[in-house]
Design a protein around this motif. Structure first.
Motif, PDB file in Angstrom:
ATOM      1  N   THR A 255     -25.477   2.565 -18.165  1.00  0.00           N
ATOM      2  CA  THR A 255     -24.910   1.493 -17.083  1.00  0.00           C
ATOM      3  C   THR A 255     -24.433   1.894 -15.890  1.00  0.00           C
ATOM      4  O   THR A 255     -24.591   1.622 -14.868  1.00  0.00           O
ATOM      5  CB  THR A 255     -24.243   0.530 -18.143  1.00  0.00           C
ATOM      6  N   THR A 256     -23.491   3.083 -16.196  1.00  0.00           N
ATOM      7  CA  THR A 256     -22.844   3.215 -14.924  1.00  0.00           C
ATOM      8  C   THR A 256     -22.801   4.829 -14.999  1.00  0.00           C
ATOM      9  O   THR A 256     -23.215   5.651 -15.874  1.00  0.00           O
ATOM     10  CB  THR A 256     -21.297   3.131 -15.063  1.00  0.00           C
TER      11      THR A 256
ATOM     12  N   VAL B  83     -29.618   5.534 -14.208  1.00  0.00           N
ATOM     13  CA  VAL B  83     -28.593   4.331 -13.801  1.00  0.00           C
ATOM     14  C   VAL B  83     -29.373   3.393 -12.837  1.00  0.00           C
ATOM     15  O   VAL B  83     -29.825   3.834 -11.942  1.00  0.00           O
ATOM     16  CB  VAL B  83     -27.265   4.944 -13.083  1.00  0.00           C
ATOM     17  N   VAL B  84     -29.216   2.328 -12.960  1.00  0.00           N
ATOM     18  CA  VAL B  84     -29.716   1.375 -12.204  1.00  0.00           C
ATOM     19  C   VAL B  84     -28.523   1.012 -10.932  1.00  0.00           C
ATOM     20  O   VAL B  84     -27.602   0.915 -11.095  1.00  0.00           O
ATOM     21  CB  VAL B  84     -29.995  -0.120 -12.835  1.00  0.00           C
ATOM     22  N   ASP B  85     -28.820   1.573  -9.692  1.00  0.00           N
ATOM     23  CA  ASP B  85     -27.927   1.709  -8.749  1.00  0.00           C
ATOM     24  C   ASP B  85     -27.825   0.389  -8.164  1.00  0.00           C
ATOM     25  O   ASP B  85     -28.253  -0.513  -8.527  1.00  0.00           O
ATOM     26  CB  ASP B  85     -28.571   2.754  -7.557  1.00  0.00           C
ATOM     27  N   SER B  86     -26.745   0.426  -7.112  1.00  0.00           N
ATOM     28  CA  SER B  86     -26.212  -0.729  -6.728  1.00  0.00           C
ATOM     29  C   SER B  86     -27.259  -1.666  -5.789  1.00  0.00           C
ATOM     30  O   SER B  86     -26.800  -2.723  -5.245  1.00  0.00           O
ATOM     31  CB  SER B  86     -25.051  -0.459  -5.775  1.00  0.00           C
ATOM     32  N   TYR B  87     -28.403  -1.043  -5.638  1.00  0.00           N
ATOM     33  CA  TYR B  87     -29.417  -1.813  -4.712  1.00  0.00           C
ATOM     34  C   TYR B  87     -30.559  -2.298  -6.031  1.00  0.00           C
ATOM     35  O   TYR B  87     -31.458  -2.943  -5.486  1.00  0.00           O
ATOM     36  CB  TYR B  87     -30.173  -1.066  -3.682  1.00  0.00           C
ATOM     37  N   GLY B  88     -30.294  -2.154  -7.125  1.00  0.00           N
ATOM     38  CA  GLY B  88     -31.303  -2.495  -8.175  1.00  0.00           C
ATOM     39  C   GLY B  88     -32.252  -1.581  -8.295  1.00  0.00           C
ATOM     40  O   GLY B  88     -33.268  -1.935  -9.203  1.00  0.00           O
TER      41      GLY B  88
ATOM     42  N   VAL C 234     -15.887   4.525 -11.444  1.00  0.00           N
ATOM     43  CA  VAL C 234     -16.229   3.044 -11.093  1.00  0.00           C
ATOM     44  C   VAL C 234     -17.148   2.355 -12.124  1.00  0.00           C
ATOM     45  O   VAL C 234     -18.081   3.206 -12.901  1.00  0.00           O
ATOM     46  CB  VAL C 234     -17.469   3.136  -9.703  1.00  0.00           C
ATOM     47  N   ALA C 235     -17.010   1.230 -12.438  1.00  0.00           N
ATOM     48  CA  ALA C 235     -17.517   0.260 -13.523  1.00  0.00           C
ATOM     49  C   ALA C 235     -17.358   0.849 -14.943  1.00  0.00           C
ATOM     50  O   ALA C 235     -18.062   0.456 -16.060  1.00  0.00           O
ATOM     51  CB  ALA C 235     -19.029   0.444 -13.265  1.00  0.00           C
TER      52      ALA C 235
ATOM     53  N   PRO D 239     -26.601  -6.182  -7.440  1.00  0.00           N
ATOM     54  CA  PRO D 239     -27.537  -6.062  -8.127  1.00  0.00           C
ATOM     55  C   PRO D 239     -27.594  -4.845  -9.321  1.00  0.00           C
ATOM     56  O   PRO D 239     -28.423  -4.552 -10.209  1.00  0.00           O
ATOM     57  CB  PRO D 239     -28.628  -5.600  -7.135  1.00  0.00           C
ATOM     58  N   GLY D 240     -26.551  -4.255  -9.064  1.00  0.00           N
ATOM     59  CA  GLY D 240     -26.380  -3.106 -10.050  1.00  0.00           C
ATOM     60  C   GLY D 240     -24.619  -2.925 -10.230  1.00  0.00           C
ATOM     61  O   GLY D 240     -24.069  -3.556  -9.337  1.00  0.00           O
ATOM     62  N   PRO D 241     -24.103  -2.141 -11.079  1.00  0.00           N
ATOM     63  CA  PRO D 241     -22.853  -2.146 -11.224  1.00  0.00           C
ATOM     64  C   PRO D 241     -22.011  -1.199 -10.397  1.00  0.00           C
ATOM     65  O   PRO D 241     -20.898  -0.765 -10.816  1.00  0.00           O
ATOM     66  CB  PRO D 241     -22.823  -2.135 -12.634  1.00  0.00           C
ATOM     67  N   THR D 242     -22.534  -0.589  -9.489  1.00  0.00           N
ATOM     68  CA  THR D 242     -22.075   0.734  -9.179  1.00  0.00           C
ATOM     69  C   THR D 242     -21.596   0.808  -7.548  1.00  0.00           C
ATOM     70  O   THR D 242     -20.869   1.459  -7.273  1.00  0.00           O
ATOM     71  CB  THR D 242     -22.811   1.971  -9.060  1.00  0.00           C
ATOM     72  N   PHE D 243     -21.326  -0.408  -6.897  1.00  0.00           N
ATOM     73  CA  PHE D 243     -20.896  -0.407  -5.454  1.00  0.00           C
ATOM     74  C   PHE D 243     -19.767  -1.377  -5.660  1.00  0.00           C
ATOM     75  O   PHE D 243     -19.850  -2.369  -4.851  1.00  0.00           O
ATOM     76  CB  PHE D 243     -22.081  -0.521  -4.712  1.00  0.00           C
TER      77      PHE D 243
ATOM     78  N   ARG E 161     -18.318  -2.565  -1.976  1.00  0.00           N
ATOM     79  CA  ARG E 161     -18.932  -3.826  -1.568  1.00  0.00           C
ATOM     80  C   ARG E 161     -18.946  -4.986  -2.249  1.00  0.00           C
ATOM     81  O   ARG E 161     -18.643  -6.140  -1.548  1.00  0.00           O
ATOM     82  CB  ARG E 161     -20.537  -3.402  -1.488  1.00  0.00           C
ATOM     83  N   ASP E 162     -18.869  -4.616  -3.379  1.00  0.00           N
ATOM     84  CA  ASP E 162     -18.835  -6.345  -4.554  1.00  0.00           C
ATOM     85  C   ASP E 162     -17.556  -6.895  -4.815  1.00  0.00           C
ATOM     86  O   ASP E 162     -17.544  -7.902  -5.015  1.00  0.00           O
ATOM     87  CB  ASP E 162     -20.015  -5.938  -5.678  1.00  0.00           C
TER      88      ASP E 162
END
Lengths: 286, 286, 286
Positions: A221-222, A234-239, C75-76, C127-131, C134-135
């Motif tokens: 997940t992270t 990992v699914v990044d912050s842009y999906g 992060v996360a 959209p993802g857990p890593t930024f 931004r979020d």
């Protein structure tokens, strides 16, 4: 009359030379109250695709207004300088018509109108023909913020005739997803052009083939969940699916980067390899 | 009482350390509404000439106001800290009196007044003597924006006693123009200290001699017009002759850079070479 | 209701990717009139200590308001996202609770209140857990500027439970000061964790031992006072002792850098060496 108060600014100018500061200065004098937000000026020189992808990743987060983007290897040739309106005037993208703006335009719903920047009244007189950001694009962006109508900047052009962007899409071969590294970020994470749903059936461990090597990517997940020494997915912050290593650079670890091919497959799912009895030897580059 | 709303800011501080941000912060507290535009903070460390040329290239495009420039190898020595007024108050340049400001001052018509920054009321108390941008120059720039009179900042000095800049000029030898690379930009283009009129008589193909080599430069209007593999001569966006290659770095290609000598001559025009019968062999560096 | 008009922004994002620009854009949309001042975005990736020291060096010069700092290798994960109030509301620091903010918090008098950023109403859907910049962090900083109360952003946490920073302190061994390089600045100066009073008794010439070598450091008031070829000891602009060379990089010269140990002692004061009869031979690395 549209009035904008923000210009989002992206180029391949770098920040060593004065180019970025000079464009800021030109905008300041045309439209003093506008805020200019630098997205990046370190797009690799002349890399229109990388610039287009950077804009596309940013697009949904940018403040409404003008996007000023210049990655322009064909500056001062027959490539057109354009302003492209999106969202029926919600924002306008200004830059060369070489595909740079296209991915971001798509992201926000497509172009509603476009003009070629031909009206010299809204340009600076240039001592030479090569600094379009200063003389053409920057002034156009600033004048749009001041409420100058799009159609004042030049002749309207058919939005269907604008240069398209080239974003690679995945293909499926023998049940495997043939993907490409879209972007290597500053931390060395490798963003693939892969939506998580495309690899859902492969389960938590996914075979990765690239550059003659085979490695196992493990979904997490992270970034911080990836154990040291393991390759994470990992699914990044842009999906999108990205290849990551914990607190180190996956790009350095795997020796691949933007534009390289990566095949994702179910573990043990490849017919050819199923019949072999010798283990896979990882061939490291010297 | 002059009031300015823009500070154009150039240094060799780099952006890895917090120096630039701290100066912005100091200005923000003295003059909250002033806009600070970063021209470049990547002037090579201690390279007063490069900084001066960067300012000179930018000068005519900067917003009226204060120019704050710090490339200052002699910080806290006897070199003076100065503020130089130009255009009878149209703008003021603030920085060390070491030649850094001189080319830009010349570009905009010369100094009308100048002071040495000696008034401690307009400086920050410093825990050490070495960060003049934060403690002396930045505050001076901000106070000028607030309307503090130039003569309040310190004792007036003779504008004729300011340190001159050193811009190399070309010389003609045997009909050839002996020039120098003023600037290698981030794309690898080599700007020469040559006005296009100086090489007009040489025609479209010009002999280039540098570092023991001879190459032919071909004049083109834009960078993109230069065919792959050819060395182009393009009038750059500042109106000077630059050596360029299409979509690649001329500096890397020719292995020369800022400060190197380049001789431009008519093809076959060199008396010594006219009598030789062996062709010129290009000696490539290993 | 506190309202702030300035956000001071520090990360390890770099400026090649769009991360910094996207956070600026998010802030612009939540709090349009706030000024964002970039302190640095080139903290080495994941280097919490370096980021914390950069903030601490900057702290006393920053405009009152919000400090937004993200160096966040965890992060996360379970590390908390926090906002820490200092000076009874004079400023708020926003970032991960991993020690990054602690040195700056100490510099300005310690935390008066803190919350964990748990209220999703003040975050962007991700959209993802890593930024998180931004979020989570960027929006929190912007909402604080708009006057949202600290306690609205999440559950209050005990300020004594916040992660402390780790700043190395010197120790004295046999009369020598065992120090560490805190920071190598862009000019190659080596800042030590040494207050000038700690070496006052050693006089103007100080023995420096590092990496198996012994050199003499000579105290000077300014960098430019250090003669060429000599190693200088200069009180830097933060009031700490730094090792410097004139117009060149002391780090390159001595081949040491951030985190390395340096022992400072009186010349000829070391008992062990006093009895030897062979001179010290400097072993240069190949």
């Amino acid at each position: 009359m549209a009035c904008f108060d923000t210009i989002s600014f992206l180029t391949d100018y770098g920040t060593t030379d004065e180019f970025v500061g000079v464009v800021h200065s030109v905008i300041r004098q045309v439209a003093p109250d506008v805020r200019v937000i630098d997205i990046s000026h370190h797009v690799p020189a002349h890399d229109v695709r990388a610039g287009g992808l950077t804009l596309a990743r940013s697009a949904q987060y940018l403040a409404p207004g003008v996007v000023l983007a210049v990655v322009d290897p064909g500056v001062a040739t027959s490539r057109r300088a354009v302003a492209i309106e999106v969202g029926d005037g919600a924002s306008v993208l200004v830059g060369p018509d070489n595909g740079l703006l296209a991915p971001a335009v798509s992201m926000v719903g497509g172009a509603t109108r476009a003009v070629e920047l031909t009206n010299l009244d809204y340009q600076l007189p240039a001592p030479g023909p090569t600094f379009a950001g200063r003389d053409i694009f920057g002034p156009a962006a600033a004048h749009l913020c001041n409420g100058v109508d799009l159609l004042e900047l030049g002749a309207e052009v058919d939005v269907n005739g604008l240069m398209p962007g080239m974003i690679p899409i995945t293909r499926v071969e023998d049940g495997a997803v043939v993907a490409e590294v879209l972007w290597t970020d500053g931390f060395g994470n490798l963003q693939l052009n892969v939506d998580p749903v495309e690899i859902e059936d492969f389960g938590p461990r996914v075979e990765l083939r690239f550059d003659g090597k085979v490695r196992t990517g493990v979904r997490h997940t992270t970034y911080a969940d990836v154990p040291t020494g393991e390759i994470g997915l990992v699914v990044d912050s842009y999906g999108l699916v990205s290849i990551a290593a914990n607190r180190t650079s996956a790009a350095d670890e795997l020796r691949i980067g933007t534009g390289d091919e990566v095949v994702l497959a179910a573990i043990g799912d490849e017919p050819a390899r199923a019949g072999t009895i010798t283990p896979v030897t990882l061939q490291e580059k010297p």
